[in-house]
Structure formats: C-alpha cells, structure tokens
Motif scaffolding. Sequence first.
Motif, PDB file in Angstrom:
ATOM      1  N   ASP A  85     -13.379  45.028  83.482  1.00 21.24           N
ATOM      2  CA  ASP A  85     -13.818  44.846  84.863  1.00 21.24           C
ATOM      3  C   ASP A  85     -14.941  43.814  84.847  1.00 21.24           C
TER       4      ASP A  85
ATOM      5  N   ARG B 209     -16.773  40.995  87.153  1.00 28.26           N
ATOM      6  CA  ARG B 209     -16.930  40.570  88.541  1.00 28.26           C
ATOM      7  C   ARG B 209     -16.629  39.086  88.753  1.00 28.26           C
TER       8      ARG B 209
ATOM      9  N   THR C 116      -7.084  41.250  91.264  1.00 27.92           N
ATOM     10  CA  THR C 116      -8.185  40.367  91.603  1.00 27.92           C
ATOM     11  C   THR C 116      -8.385  40.391  93.116  1.00 27.92           C
TER      12      THR C 116
ATOM     13  N   SER D 190     -11.039  42.113  88.723  1.00 28.48           N
ATOM     14  CA  SER D 190     -12.086  41.116  88.927  1.00 28.48           C
ATOM     15  C   SER D 190     -12.102  40.653  90.382  1.00 28.48           C
TER      16      SER D 190
END
Length: 190
Positions: free
Chosen positions: A107, A109, A141, A124
């Motif tokens: 994970d 960002r 995403t 993400s």
Amino acid sequence: MQRRITMLHTHRAIVINGGAADVVIVVEDREEIEVVLDYRGRGLKRVPDGAFLFSGPHFDTVEGRHRRGLSRIGTVTVGLPLSVRQMEATSGGAITVSGPSDWVHLDGRKGITIGELTFGSLTSSGPIVVGRAAGKVHLYTHGGNASVRADNPTELVISTGGGDVEVSGQWQENALDVREEGGKVTFRKE
C-alpha cells in the motif's frame, strides 16, 4: 545522512512500515535483512536499532518512522533474502520492489513499482507498474494509471478510479477482470 541496521532473517513474514518515507525493497541472494535509513536532521543516532528493525512472535518488522529524535527519514531501503515468502509494506510515499516476490500486500500512497509478482494485492493513489504478474494478482489505484506485463496469471484484477490501464503479455480471457472509471484501456497480447 544514513543509518544501516542488519538482522538475521527468522523465516517469518516481513512487515515494513515506511511512514511518510519512500520504501525501496530489494529481494536478493543474501542471509540477513538489511535496512538503510536515509535521513536529514539530528537525533536519529540516539534511537536504538530495535526501534527500526525487530523480530516479533509472528513476523519481522521494519519501522521507517520514529517517535524520538529530530530527524526526518526520506527513504527506507530494505534488503531481503530470497527466502522471504510473505511481505507487507505500507508507505505514505512510493514503494519500489526489485527481485522475485511471492505473497505480497503493498500500500503505497504515491505509487508502486514491482518487478516480479506471483501472488499479491497492490493499492495506491498513484501509478502502479508490474513488470511480470503471474498467479493471483489484484491491483487497485484510486486515480493513477496501471501498467502490467501478464505472464499467464490465474487471476488478474485491475481496478482504477479514472486512470489508464495497459496490459501486455499472455493471459487467458477468463483470468482478466478490468474495472476502470473513465480511463483508457489498452490490451497487447504477445
């Protein structure tokens, strides 16, 4: 400035908490786990090694954030042995993984780039790039693009919130599930 910490791998799963830092993971032929913290500021040298790399009852942990000192960690680089089979990494920055990866949950960002992925889930807000996906792979995403080179995965699920999707390589039609909102989808079978 840099700080380097090593520990023998206990053959447990690896959990990496990157905090706000970018995380670079290198899976290679080595015996130990090695962590290199790139930071600026002062105070980090006074924090014990066990605050950043420690073994728990179920997994080995790399901690890329700290509660003491006046330093800011910019990048956490983690060298892992090939024997690592399970890995979980979380970062407020970007995550980059090189080398073979089996059971993975990432994970990141600001984006994720991974060379080889057999089984795993990547999440993400930024772009996701997978160099080779085999087995069961899920990509999520929330606005970034997703680019995957498929190597006959058993299940490849890609979900984007507006980003473009590009899938190349080899796959069975029933193994691919793309859910995108407003982005462009490109398939290139090779």
